[in-house]
Design a protein around this motif. Structure first.
Motif, PDB file in Angstrom:
ATOM      1  N   VAL A 124       0.856  -1.174   0.000  1.00 47.36           N
ATOM      2  CA  VAL A 124       0.000   0.000   0.000  1.00 47.36           C
ATOM      3  C   VAL A 124       0.899   1.234   0.000  1.00 47.36           C
ATOM      4  CG1 VAL A 124      -1.889   1.195   1.155  1.00 47.36           C
ATOM      5  CG2 VAL A 124      -1.672  -1.278   1.362  1.00 47.36           C
ATOM      6  N   ASP A 125       0.819   1.977  -1.073  1.00 48.42           N
ATOM      7  CA  ASP A 125       1.635   3.181  -1.187  1.00 48.42           C
ATOM      8  C   ASP A 125       0.882   4.334  -0.554  1.00 48.42           C
ATOM      9  OD1 ASP A 125       3.487   5.040  -1.922  1.00 48.42           O
ATOM     10  OD2 ASP A 125       2.836   5.176  -4.009  1.00 48.42           O
ATOM     11  N   LEU A 126       1.351   4.777   0.592  1.00 51.13           N
ATOM     12  CA  LEU A 126       0.652   5.851   1.305  1.00 51.13           C
ATOM     13  C   LEU A 126       1.203   7.214   0.902  1.00 51.13           C
ATOM     14  CD1 LEU A 126       0.545   4.111   4.773  1.00 51.13           C
ATOM     15  CD2 LEU A 126      -1.412   4.618   3.334  1.00 51.13           C
ATOM     16  N   PRO A 127       0.358   8.240   0.931  1.00 54.79           N
ATOM     17  CA  PRO A 127       0.832   9.577   0.574  1.00 54.79           C
ATOM     18  C   PRO A 127       1.989  10.023   1.468  1.00 54.79           C
ATOM     19  CG  PRO A 127      -1.552   9.559   0.829  1.00 54.79           C
ATOM     20  CD  PRO A 127      -1.064   8.214   1.260  1.00 54.79           C
ATOM     21  N   GLY A 128       2.888  10.786   0.896  1.00 56.57           N
ATOM     22  CA  GLY A 128       4.062  11.249   1.628  1.00 56.57           C
ATOM     23  C   GLY A 128       3.686  12.131   2.804  1.00 56.57           C
ATOM     24  N   THR A 129       4.416  11.963   3.911  1.00 60.21           N
ATOM     25  CA  THR A 129       4.105  12.752   5.093  1.00 60.21           C
ATOM     26  C   THR A 129       5.411  13.108   5.793  1.00 60.21           C
ATOM     27  OG1 THR A 129       2.868  12.760   7.151  1.00 60.21           O
ATOM     28  CG2 THR A 129       3.697  10.650   6.454  1.00 60.21           C
ATOM     29  N   TYR A 130       5.539  14.363   6.236  1.00 57.08           N
ATOM     30  CA  TYR A 130       6.774  14.782   6.898  1.00 57.08           C
ATOM     31  C   TYR A 130       6.850  14.263   8.322  1.00 57.08           C
ATOM     32  CZ  TYR A 130       7.735  17.822   2.973  1.00 57.08           C
ATOM     33  OH  TYR A 130       8.003  18.286   1.719  1.00 57.08           O
ATOM     34  N   SER A 131       5.702  14.197   8.976  1.00 61.01           N
ATOM     35  CA  SER A 131       5.682  13.651  10.327  1.00 61.01           C
ATOM     36  C   SER A 131       4.256  13.221  10.641  1.00 61.01           C
ATOM     37  CB  SER A 131       6.167  14.693  11.330  1.00 61.01           C
ATOM     38  OG  SER A 131       5.219  15.722  11.427  1.00 61.01           O
ATOM     39  N   GLU A 146      -3.354  14.551   2.893  1.00 59.94           N
ATOM     40  CA  GLU A 146      -2.511  13.365   2.688  1.00 59.94           C
ATOM     41  C   GLU A 146      -1.970  12.836   4.008  1.00 59.94           C
ATOM     42  OE1 GLU A 146      -0.729  16.083   0.380  1.00 59.94           O
ATOM     43  OE2 GLU A 146      -2.716  15.793  -0.460  1.00 59.94           O
ATOM     44  N   GLU A 147      -1.517  13.767   4.837  1.00 58.61           N
ATOM     45  CA  GLU A 147      -0.954  13.342   6.119  1.00 58.61           C
ATOM     46  C   GLU A 147      -2.015  12.651   6.957  1.00 58.61           C
ATOM     47  OE1 GLU A 147       2.517  16.725   6.374  1.00 58.61           O
ATOM     48  OE2 GLU A 147       1.005  16.672   7.929  1.00 58.61           O
ATOM     49  N   ARG A 148      -3.228  13.171   6.854  1.00 60.18           N
ATOM     50  CA  ARG A 148      -4.319  12.552   7.615  1.00 60.18           C
ATOM     51  C   ARG A 148      -4.585  11.136   7.087  1.00 60.18           C
ATOM     52  NH1 ARG A 148      -8.947  16.623   7.409  1.00 60.18           N
ATOM     53  NH2 ARG A 148      -7.157  17.998   7.490  1.00 60.18           N
ATOM     54  N   VAL A 149      -4.580  10.980   5.767  1.00 56.24           N
ATOM     55  CA  VAL A 149      -4.805   9.659   5.168  1.00 56.24           C
ATOM     56  C   VAL A 149      -3.762   8.676   5.696  1.00 56.24           C
ATOM     57  CG1 VAL A 149      -4.663   8.347   3.011  1.00 56.24           C
ATOM     58  CG2 VAL A 149      -5.908  10.498   3.063  1.00 56.24           C
ATOM     59  N   THR A 150      -2.494   9.084   5.651  1.00 58.37           N
ATOM     60  CA  THR A 150      -1.406   8.209   6.076  1.00 58.37           C
ATOM     61  C   THR A 150      -1.496   7.895   7.565  1.00 58.37           C
ATOM     62  OG1 THR A 150      -0.030   9.193   4.389  1.00 58.37           O
ATOM     63  CG2 THR A 150       1.097   7.986   6.105  1.00 58.37           C
ATOM     64  N   HIS A 151      -1.708   8.933   8.357  1.00 55.07           N
ATOM     65  CA  HIS A 151      -1.764   8.764   9.802  1.00 55.07           C
ATOM     66  C   HIS A 151      -2.900   7.810  10.203  1.00 55.07           C
ATOM     67  CE1 HIS A 151      -1.468  10.950  13.933  1.00 55.07           C
ATOM     68  NE2 HIS A 151      -1.120   9.691  13.992  1.00 55.07           N
ATOM     69  N   GLU A 208       9.245   8.408  14.635  1.00 55.24           N
ATOM     70  CA  GLU A 208       7.842   8.321  15.039  1.00 55.24           C
ATOM     71  C   GLU A 208       7.262   6.948  14.708  1.00 55.24           C
ATOM     72  OE1 GLU A 208       5.396  11.859  15.209  1.00 55.24           O
ATOM     73  OE2 GLU A 208       6.652  12.663  13.612  1.00 55.24           O
ATOM     74  N   LEU A 209       7.704   6.393  13.571  1.00 57.10           N
ATOM     75  CA  LEU A 209       7.234   5.055  13.181  1.00 57.10           C
ATOM     76  C   LEU A 209       7.708   4.010  14.191  1.00 57.10           C
ATOM     77  CD1 LEU A 209       7.886   5.094   9.333  1.00 57.10           C
ATOM     78  CD2 LEU A 209       5.678   5.187  10.477  1.00 57.10           C
ATOM     79  N   LEU A 210       8.936   4.206  14.693  1.00 57.65           N
ATOM     80  CA  LEU A 210       9.506   3.200  15.599  1.00 57.65           C
ATOM     81  C   LEU A 210       8.783   3.154  16.936  1.00 57.65           C
ATOM     82  CD1 LEU A 210      13.344   3.500  14.954  1.00 57.65           C
ATOM     83  CD2 LEU A 210      11.690   1.921  13.976  1.00 57.65           C
ATOM     84  N   THR A 211       8.080   4.221  17.310  1.00 55.98           N
ATOM     85  CA  THR A 211       7.349   4.195  18.574  1.00 55.98           C
ATOM     86  C   THR A 211       5.991   3.518  18.423  1.00 55.98           C
ATOM     87  OG1 THR A 211       6.499   6.394  18.106  1.00 55.98           O
ATOM     88  CG2 THR A 211       8.425   6.268  19.529  1.00 55.98           C
ATOM     89  N   MET A 212       5.726   2.970  17.216  1.00 54.39           N
ATOM     90  CA  MET A 212       4.388   2.431  16.978  1.00 54.39           C
ATOM     91  C   MET A 212       4.220   0.949  17.295  1.00 54.39           C
ATOM     92  SD  MET A 212       2.856   4.161  13.624  1.00 54.39           S
ATOM     93  CE  MET A 212       1.667   2.865  13.596  1.00 54.39           C
ATOM     94  N   SER A 213       5.297   0.297  17.713  1.00 56.47           N
ATOM     95  CA  SER A 213       5.303  -1.149  17.943  1.00 56.47           C
ATOM     96  C   SER A 213       4.775  -1.928  16.751  1.00 56.47           C
ATOM     97  CB  SER A 213       4.551  -1.529  19.219  1.00 56.47           C
ATOM     98  OG  SER A 213       3.183  -1.286  19.103  1.00 56.47           O
ATOM     99  N   LYS A 214       5.302  -1.571  15.565  1.00 54.22           N
ATOM    100  CA  LYS A 214       5.033  -2.349  14.356  1.00 54.22           C
ATOM    101  C   LYS A 214       6.376  -2.809  13.823  1.00 54.22           C
ATOM    102  CE  LYS A 214       0.541  -1.803  13.578  1.00 54.22           C
ATOM    103  NZ  LYS A 214      -0.386  -2.885  13.303  1.00 54.22           N
ATOM    104  N   LYS A 215       6.338  -3.828  12.969  1.00 55.16           N
ATOM    105  CA  LYS A 215       7.580  -4.244  12.335  1.00 55.16           C
ATOM    106  C   LYS A 215       7.943  -3.230  11.255  1.00 55.16           C
ATOM    107  CE  LYS A 215       6.547  -9.059  13.085  1.00 55.16           C
ATOM    108  NZ  LYS A 215       5.996 -10.271  12.486  1.00 55.16           N
ATOM    109  N   VAL A 216       9.188  -2.786  11.272  1.00 56.42           N
ATOM    110  CA  VAL A 216       9.612  -1.767  10.319  1.00 56.42           C
ATOM    111  C   VAL A 216      10.869  -2.219   9.591  1.00 56.42           C
ATOM    112  CG1 VAL A 216      10.381   0.628  10.040  1.00 56.42           C
ATOM    113  CG2 VAL A 216       8.677   0.081  11.773  1.00 56.42           C
TER     114      VAL A 216
END
Lengths: 712, 75
Positions: free
Chosen positions: A67-74, A81-86, A115-123
């Motif tokens: 799934v290609d999510l829209p680009g987001t700075y944070s 777009e950021e809302r879609v991704t978040h 920020e992604l690393l604090t999500m407890s997902k595999k990255v």
């Protein structure tokens, strides 16, 4: 990459669902293109992938859904777009995140990674653009980085296809192996507070899918969802005072009353540390990058805007001059094709339907394919090189005076190609009012479908040397009218606070030929498809409406007159009169006659009135309608095979000007209107747009008509 | 108080404080414009209506109004 092949996944196989996340302009869409054969659109300005796109392929024992999510700075909800991704990352079900980062700008990109690393997902981190990093002598120690961050980091290049297989292997490995905890270390005061909250949760044996450390970080970051979950738990009463103390401690340490700012600083500090450890790079001080050198010319305070205007002028010149070369041949081909095919058909009605209706109508539209291709190439170049953002920078001051945002420029320029993607790209504007205002103005930017009408009229009334300039004037005056309209709307309907203007100026990139080829090919095929289906059907309908009902008495009267006429010239005149009379009493004639009084002040005859009305379906139909009407009813002398000739004979200069003005301003096509309504969010905006554009078109055309009358 | 808006072309400054809050502050931070960050003024557009600055390796365009919210000091 033979084993990677896009096809639907069988349900029985093992699935891995991957969320592709990254900051804008790191080449996510390009990477997905390299991984599969999907033809996605990639641009070099922020906010290109507006909707999330899914790509399916097989690799090894697994079926992948990326799934290609829209680009987001944070992780903010600043833009749509950021809302879609978040929202996707927080709420949807997926197995693993591929975080795409730009190797040449690692520190900035890692801000999102932390920020992604604090999500407890595999990255898995994809260090993209490694080829560019090599060129800039930037060396990243990927193994050491994997070790420091606790997540696999893989060097890849979407351009050279380097490391793509390694990346997918890393994803599979990460998916199969138990979670390896990412290491993200905060400053001492923050770590202290985290430890305390973790200790507290542990003491109460709090049940959760997430790790305690994770919950603690999210609580400290004021994460609303975590709060909501814990708020209903019995331990909350004791936890709350601890949290308040903890927040105070951290805020004091960072000398800020904003905990989000404090955490951003924490992340930045960690990332600086990582970058210092793993990146080796020659420090070149005071040396301008190529982008900065180009920028010193292209966004020069004095020369910047003239250069931009020159680019636009050249584009329209090319569109006309080069586009005109193959037009003759296409025109000749359709005439030959119509004549040849017509000769084989016995029945008069059927022959007329096919030759005059379908071939005439579709031919009139296909004629403009060369112009359309050149215009699309121009817009694709603007998009993919990164120049678009510079123009936004240059024009914001000017746009702002009219109540528009500098970034409105992006949807507005896209509007020169087609209104539909333009309406969609208006999503980069965060403020609802700014977005609505831009949506209302997009229609003033003449889309590719209106080009045929302009080319037709410019060619009919001006010399070939002038036609390109006229085209440029039409486009520019459309844009200026749009700005005026924006000012009026801003002062009346869309009053309010302005959206801030903070945007990235991406590096200049050489446009990829393949990408431009795909973009232009897709758009041109869409145009041709429309010509083959929609416009062919509309042409048939118009042909029917213009041929029926048959009036046998009228036909016979004229036929008798013609048979007793003495010389050949008189016969031709009579035949012309007969066709004209027949057309006038047809269904289409009735519609045109009915609406003629409305358009009479603009100097339109009933044929033009009808063309405008059929143009509501699609602007290309205006040309095909005129084609059908003038080929049926027009005089059959000498050079009248060409529509341009017929137009210049039958329409006065002033009426033509008024007609162009109406085409410039009035409602875009049906499909665009549907997209407009969807993007604006309510059907009422469509009616506002309808009323606004109709009134504006009528008034402006009336003024233009009278001015033109005065001068001729 | 000196803000980014007052800086001339090619001048390098350090951010002291962001005098804004909410979304805009988050936006600036996500672009790397935060306390202690070094900014280099690259270009002004005509009439100083927009300003281009360099933060790390990224170039950011700001409007004059936003630049006035960023308190800086010369280094």
């Amino acid at each position: 990459m033979n084993e990677v092949d896009p096809k639907a996944c069988p349900i029985t196989a093992n699935h891995i669902k991957v969320a592709l996340v990254g900051q804008p302009n790191v080449g996510k869409s390009m990477l997905i293109n390299s991984v599969s054969n999907a033809h996605l659109h990639v641009g070099n300005f922020s906010g290109v992938t507006v909707d999330k796109t899914e790509v399916l392929f097989d690799y090894g024992d697994y079926n992948f859904t990326v799934v290609d999510l829209p680009g987001t700075y944070s992780f903010t909800d600043y833009t749509i777009e950021e809302r879609v991704t978040h929202d996707y990352l927080c709420a949807e079900d997926y197995d693993i995140i591929i975080n795409v980062v730009d190797s040449t700008n690692l520190e900035k990109n890692l801000q999102l990674t932390s920020e992604l690393l604090t999500m407890s997902k595999k990255v898995v981190i994809a260090l993209n653009m490694s080829d560019e990093a090599d060129k800039e002598n930037i060396v990243i120690n990927a193994e050491y980085m994997s070790e420091l961050m606790g997540v696999p980091c893989v060097r890849v290049s979407a351009v050279t296809k380097e490391g793509i297989d390694t990346l997918i292997d890393a994803v599979i490995q990460k998916y199969e192996n138990p979670r390896n905890k990412p290491k993200l270390v905060f400053s001492e005061p923050v770590e202290e507070e985290i430890a305390q909250i973790v200790w507290y949760l542990d003491k109460h044996k709090f049940e959760s899918v997430n790790t305690y450390r994770n919950i603690a970080i999210n609580l400290l970051k004021n994460n609303k969802k975590t709060y909501a979950t814990l708020h209903d738990e019995p331990i909350w009463t004791e936890l709350q005072p601890i949290l308040i103390e903890a927040s105070k401690h951290i805020e004091l340490h960072h000398d800020s009353d904003d905990i989000k700012e404090a955490f951003a600083e924490e992340y930045a500090a960690f990332n600086r540390g990582v970058v210092a450890e793993v990146v080796q790079q020659e420090v070149r001080k005071n040396e301008r990058t190529l982008t900065e050198k180009i920028d010193s010319i292209l966004i020069h305070p004095i020369f910047g805007i003239p250069i931009f205007l020159f680019f636009m002028w050249s584009l329209f010149q090319l569109t006309f001059e080069v586009g005109a070369i193959p037009m003759e041949y296409i025109d000749a081909f359709f005439i030959w094709f119509g004549d040849t095919l017509g000769a084989t058909i016995g029945n008069d009605d059927i022959r007329s339907l096919i030759v005059d209706g379908i071939i005439g109508g579709v031919g009139a539209v296909v004629l403009f394919v060369p112009n359309i291709i050149i215009l699309f190439i121009g817009i694709a170049l603007l998009e993919s090189t990164g120049y678009m953002s510079r123009v936004a920078f240059l024009l914001d001051g000017f746009f702002h005076k009219f109540g528009l945002h500098g970034q409105s420029f992006i949807p507005l320029v896209t509007g020169f190609g087609c209104s539909i993607p333009a309406y969609m790209s208006a999503r980069i504007l965060k403020n609802d009012r700014d977005r609505l205002l831009t949506l209302f103005i997009i229609g003033f930017m003449s889309c590719g479908a209106r080009l045929p009408v302009y080319v037709l009229f410019a060619g009919a009334f001006f010399s070939p040397e002038m036609a390109g300039n006229i085209l440029f004037i039409i486009y520019i005056s459309g844009a200026l009218l749009g700005l005026g309209a924006a000012k009026i709307l801003k002062l009346t309907a869309f009053k309010g606070v302005d959206e801030p203007f903070v945007m990235e100026m991406p590096k200049y990139r050489l446009p990829s030929l393949k990408l431009i080829w795909h973009t232009v090919l897709t758009k041109t095929m869409m145009y041709l498809k429309k010509a083959g289906t929609y416009i062919a059907a509309a042409s048939m309908l118009i042909w029917f409406l213009s041929n029926y009902p048959h009036n046998l008495i009228l036909e016979e009267t004229y036929d008798t007159k013609i048979s007793i006429a003495q010389d050949a010239h008189q016969k031709i005149v009579l035949e012309h009169e007969r066709d004209e009379a027949l057309l006038e009493q047809s269904y289409l004639g009735s519609i045109g006659k009915f609406s003629e009084p409305i358009f009479a002040p603009l100097g339109f005859d009933w044929k033009m009135s009808v063309a405008l009305q059929t143009g509501l379906a699609a602007k290309e139909v205006v040309v095909s309608t005129l084609g059908v009407l003038y080929s049926l009813g027009g005089d059959v002398t000498q050079d009248s095979n060409s529509l341009m000739g017929a137009i210049s004979k039958n329409i006065s200069f002033a009426s033509a000007i008024a007609f162009i003005v109406v085409i410039m301003i009035y409602l875009p096509c049906l499909a665009a209107s549907v997209v407009f309504t969807r993007e604006a969010g309510h059907i009422k905006y469509f009616f506002y747009l309808l009323a606004f554009t109709s009134i504006a078109a009528y008034v402006m055309a009336f003024i233009a008509y009278n001015i033109a009358l005065f001068f001729t | 108080m000196k803000t980014l808006f007052d800086c001339h072309k090619a001048c390098i400054v350090k951010v002291i404080k962001l005098n804004t809050k909410g979304d805009l502050k988050q936006r600036l931070i996500s672009f790397g414009i935060m306390k202690e960050a070094l900014l280099e003024v690259l270009e002004h557009s005509p009439g100083k209506s927009t300003i281009e600055v360099k933060v790390g390796k990224m170039n950011i365009a700001l409007r004059a109004k936003e630049a006035q919210m960023i308190e800086v000091e010369k280094i």
